[in-house]
Design a protein around this motif. Sequence first.
Motif, PDB file in Angstrom:
ATOM      1  N   ARG A 188      50.696  40.605  43.289  1.00  0.00           N
ATOM      2  CA  ARG A 188      51.329  39.368  43.760  1.00  0.00           C
ATOM      3  C   ARG A 188      51.843  38.521  42.600  1.00  0.00           C
ATOM      4  O   ARG A 188      52.973  38.020  42.631  1.00  0.00           O
ATOM      5  N   GLN A 189      51.028  38.380  41.560  1.00  0.00           N
ATOM      6  CA  GLN A 189      51.454  37.589  40.406  1.00  0.00           C
ATOM      7  C   GLN A 189      52.607  38.273  39.675  1.00  0.00           C
ATOM      8  O   GLN A 189      53.496  37.608  39.141  1.00  0.00           O
ATOM      9  N   GLY A 190      52.579  39.604  39.640  1.00  0.00           N
ATOM     10  CA  GLY A 190      53.675  40.333  39.009  1.00  0.00           C
ATOM     11  C   GLY A 190      54.982  40.113  39.742  1.00  0.00           C
ATOM     12  O   GLY A 190      56.039  39.944  39.125  1.00  0.00           O
ATOM     13  N   LEU A 191      54.929  40.094  41.052  1.00  0.00           N
ATOM     14  CA  LEU A 191      56.131  39.880  41.854  1.00  0.00           C
ATOM     15  C   LEU A 191      56.645  38.450  41.698  1.00  0.00           C
ATOM     16  O   LEU A 191      57.851  38.205  41.708  1.00  0.00           O
ATOM     17  N   ARG A 192      55.713  37.515  41.550  1.00  0.00           N
ATOM     18  CA  ARG A 192      56.101  36.118  41.374  1.00  0.00           C
ATOM     19  C   ARG A 192      56.487  35.806  39.921  1.00  0.00           C
ATOM     20  O   ARG A 192      56.992  34.728  39.634  1.00  0.00           O
ATOM     21  N   ARG A 193      56.198  36.747  38.997  1.00  0.00           N
ATOM     22  CA  ARG A 193      56.438  36.530  37.567  1.00  0.00           C
ATOM     23  C   ARG A 193      55.733  35.263  37.094  1.00  0.00           C
ATOM     24  O   ARG A 193      56.288  34.447  36.347  1.00  0.00           O
ATOM     25  N   GLU A 194      54.494  35.132  37.506  1.00  0.00           N
ATOM     26  CA  GLU A 194      53.739  33.910  37.246  1.00  0.00           C
ATOM     27  C   GLU A 194      52.483  34.221  36.443  1.00  0.00           C
ATOM     28  O   GLU A 194      51.535  34.809  36.953  1.00  0.00           O
ATOM     29  N   HIS A 195      52.484  33.874  35.166  1.00  0.00           N
ATOM     30  CA  HIS A 195      51.334  34.077  34.278  1.00  0.00           C
ATOM     31  C   HIS A 195      50.841  35.529  34.328  1.00  0.00           C
ATOM     32  O   HIS A 195      49.628  35.786  34.341  1.00  0.00           O
ATOM     33  N   VAL A 196      51.778  36.460  34.348  1.00  0.00           N
ATOM     34  CA  VAL A 196      51.424  37.878  34.466  1.00  0.00           C
ATOM     35  C   VAL A 196      50.573  38.340  33.286  1.00  0.00           C
ATOM     36  O   VAL A 196      49.560  39.020  33.458  1.00  0.00           O
ATOM     37  N   GLY A 197      50.980  37.979  32.076  1.00  0.00           N
ATOM     38  CA  GLY A 197      50.245  38.403  30.892  1.00  0.00           C
ATOM     39  C   GLY A 197      48.800  37.942  30.919  1.00  0.00           C
ATOM     40  O   GLY A 197      47.884  38.704  30.568  1.00  0.00           O
ATOM     41  N   ALA A 198      48.572  36.695  31.351  1.00  0.00           N
ATOM     42  CA  ALA A 198      47.216  36.148  31.401  1.00  0.00           C
ATOM     43  C   ALA A 198      46.363  36.898  32.421  1.00  0.00           C
ATOM     44  O   ALA A 198      45.190  37.210  32.169  1.00  0.00           O
ATOM     45  N   VAL A 199      46.959  37.202  33.577  1.00  0.00           N
ATOM     46  CA  VAL A 199      46.230  37.911  34.627  1.00  0.00           C
ATOM     47  C   VAL A 199      45.879  39.328  34.170  1.00  0.00           C
ATOM     48  O   VAL A 199      44.745  39.791  34.344  1.00  0.00           O
ATOM     49  N   VAL A 200      46.852  40.019  33.596  1.00  0.00           N
ATOM     50  CA  VAL A 200      46.618  41.380  33.101  1.00  0.00           C
ATOM     51  C   VAL A 200      45.534  41.368  32.031  1.00  0.00           C
ATOM     52  O   VAL A 200      44.632  42.221  32.020  1.00  0.00           O
ATOM     53  N   LEU A 201      45.584  40.384  31.136  1.00  0.00           N
ATOM     54  CA  LEU A 201      44.606  40.301  30.050  1.00  0.00           C
ATOM     55  C   LEU A 201      43.198  40.064  30.591  1.00  0.00           C
ATOM     56  O   LEU A 201      42.234  40.710  30.142  1.00  0.00           O
ATOM     57  N   VAL A 202      43.068  39.159  31.544  1.00  0.00           N
ATOM     58  CA  VAL A 202      41.755  38.864  32.125  1.00  0.00           C
ATOM     59  C   VAL A 202      41.165  40.106  32.792  1.00  0.00           C
ATOM     60  O   VAL A 202      39.995  40.446  32.572  1.00  0.00           O
ATOM     61  N   CYS A 203      41.974  40.789  33.595  1.00  0.00           N
ATOM     62  CA  CYS A 203      41.484  41.968  34.316  1.00  0.00           C
ATOM     63  C   CYS A 203      41.127  43.099  33.354  1.00  0.00           C
ATOM     64  O   CYS A 203      40.073  43.737  33.490  1.00  0.00           O
ATOM     65  N   ALA A 204      41.985  43.348  32.374  1.00  0.00           N
ATOM     66  CA  ALA A 204      41.741  44.440  31.431  1.00  0.00           C
ATOM     67  C   ALA A 204      40.529  44.145  30.543  1.00  0.00           C
ATOM     68  O   ALA A 204      39.672  45.016  30.340  1.00  0.00           O
ATOM     69  N   LEU A 205      40.434  42.918  30.020  1.00  0.00           N
ATOM     70  CA  LEU A 205      39.298  42.570  29.161  1.00  0.00           C
ATOM     71  C   LEU A 205      37.990  42.576  29.941  1.00  0.00           C
ATOM     72  O   LEU A 205      36.936  42.963  29.406  1.00  0.00           O
ATOM     73  N   SER A 206      38.044  42.157  31.205  1.00  0.00           N
ATOM     74  CA  SER A 206      36.840  42.191  32.043  1.00  0.00           C
ATOM     75  C   SER A 206      36.349  43.622  32.194  1.00  0.00           C
ATOM     76  O   SER A 206      35.146  43.906  32.103  1.00  0.00           O
ATOM     77  N   ASP A 207      37.279  44.540  32.420  1.00  0.00           N
ATOM     78  CA  ASP A 207      36.901  45.952  32.535  1.00  0.00           C
ATOM     79  C   ASP A 207      36.320  46.477  31.230  1.00  0.00           C
ATOM     80  O   ASP A 207      35.366  47.258  31.233  1.00  0.00           O
ATOM     81  N   VAL A 208      36.893  46.063  30.101  1.00  0.00           N
ATOM     82  CA  VAL A 208      36.383  46.501  28.802  1.00  0.00           C
ATOM     83  C   VAL A 208      34.924  46.060  28.639  1.00  0.00           C
ATOM     84  O   VAL A 208      34.065  46.842  28.207  1.00  0.00           O
ATOM     85  N   VAL A 209      34.653  44.805  29.001  1.00  0.00           N
ATOM     86  CA  VAL A 209      33.284  44.281  28.881  1.00  0.00           C
ATOM     87  C   VAL A 209      32.332  45.062  29.788  1.00  0.00           C
ATOM     88  O   VAL A 209      31.239  45.481  29.371  1.00  0.00           O
ATOM     89  N   LEU A 210      32.752  45.282  31.035  1.00  0.00           N
ATOM     90  CA  LEU A 210      31.892  45.966  31.996  1.00  0.00           C
ATOM     91  C   LEU A 210      31.686  47.439  31.638  1.00  0.00           C
ATOM     92  O   LEU A 210      30.577  47.967  31.733  1.00  0.00           O
ATOM     93  N   ILE A 211      32.756  48.101  31.231  1.00  0.00           N
ATOM     94  CA  ILE A 211      32.651  49.516  30.858  1.00  0.00           C
ATOM     95  C   ILE A 211      31.770  49.672  29.630  1.00  0.00           C
ATOM     96  O   ILE A 211      30.919  50.571  29.563  1.00  0.00           O
ATOM     97  N   THR A 212      31.959  48.788  28.638  1.00  0.00           N
ATOM     98  CA  THR A 212      31.139  48.837  27.431  1.00  0.00           C
ATOM     99  C   THR A 212      29.667  48.624  27.765  1.00  0.00           C
ATOM    100  O   THR A 212      28.781  49.295  27.226  1.00  0.00           O
ATOM    101  N   ALA A 213      29.412  47.692  28.691  1.00  0.00           N
ATOM    102  CA  ALA A 213      28.032  47.446  29.114  1.00  0.00           C
ATOM    103  C   ALA A 213      27.448  48.687  29.776  1.00  0.00           C
ATOM    104  O   ALA A 213      26.289  49.050  29.532  1.00  0.00           O
ATOM    105  N   GLY A 214      28.244  49.354  30.608  1.00  0.00           N
ATOM    106  CA  GLY A 214      27.772  50.562  31.266  1.00  0.00           C
ATOM    107  C   GLY A 214      27.486  51.672  30.273  1.00  0.00           C
ATOM    108  O   GLY A 214      26.455  52.350  30.355  1.00  0.00           O
ATOM    109  N   VAL A 215      28.393  51.860  29.316  1.00  0.00           N
ATOM    110  CA  VAL A 215      28.219  52.905  28.304  1.00  0.00           C
ATOM    111  C   VAL A 215      26.987  52.610  27.441  1.00  0.00           C
ATOM    112  O   VAL A 215      26.263  53.522  27.035  1.00  0.00           O
ATOM    113  N   ALA A 216      26.734  51.333  27.187  1.00  0.00           N
ATOM    114  CA  ALA A 216      25.594  50.947  26.355  1.00  0.00           C
ATOM    115  C   ALA A 216      24.272  51.075  27.094  1.00  0.00           C
ATOM    116  O   ALA A 216      23.201  50.971  26.499  1.00  0.00           O
ATOM    117  N   GLY A 217      24.337  51.285  28.407  1.00  0.00           N
ATOM    118  CA  GLY A 217      23.108  51.480  29.169  1.00  0.00           C
ATOM    119  C   GLY A 217      22.675  50.289  29.987  1.00  0.00           C
ATOM    120  O   GLY A 217      21.588  50.288  30.571  1.00  0.00           O
TER     121      GLY A 217
END
Length: 220
Positions: free
Chosen positions: A48-77
Amino acid sequence: MTRDIRWPHGGGRPSVGAVIDVNAATAGFLAGLTLIVAIGAQNAYVLRQGLRREHVGAVVLVCALSDVVLITAGVAGIGVLVERAPTALVVVRWLGVAFLTVYGLMSLWRARHPEGLHAAATTRASRRGVVGRAAALTWLNPHVYLDTVLLLGGIAATHGSQGRWWFGTGACVASAVWFAGLGYGARRAQRLLSSARAWQVLEVLIGLTMLAIAVHLASG
């Protein structure tokens, strides 16, 4: 296959003396992509944000960084700790139900006012509000912990002490590629959604998707 590419010394993470495990990295990329491709609340919001061209970079960054944190936590045990704290998941589950219900109803309400639904909206939401909603859709979804922390963390552990980090790296890359592609690639569909009627349909689909997920969480 592994390739003898070496990195600087360090603890259990990839280092000089540790080779890049291509098999583990590829497996992580494919596993991560498989888990996040399904259109859910988070993906629907990025679209939806991509279609609206509204703060797309910020949304992508939040989602991707959140996954990095969660995946790293999972890998670390950390997945073991989450698995042993069912009460925490229950709290997150009901917070997620409440948030998804409210957001789903808001999408359906917007669909009843098509004059305000345009890809190039004249009134833009604040960056803080958009980032807050993206973070909530990520962190208030119990499935995020089950998928990225427990499931990916469990699979990563099968690749050994070094291979698990390459598996996690592949999964993180998959997340970044997916969200960037979804957010910025959505612009190609803007012509299809140039009418208010098309946006009505999109908002209804997003609203129903979020309400369906809320019902599923509540019944789980």
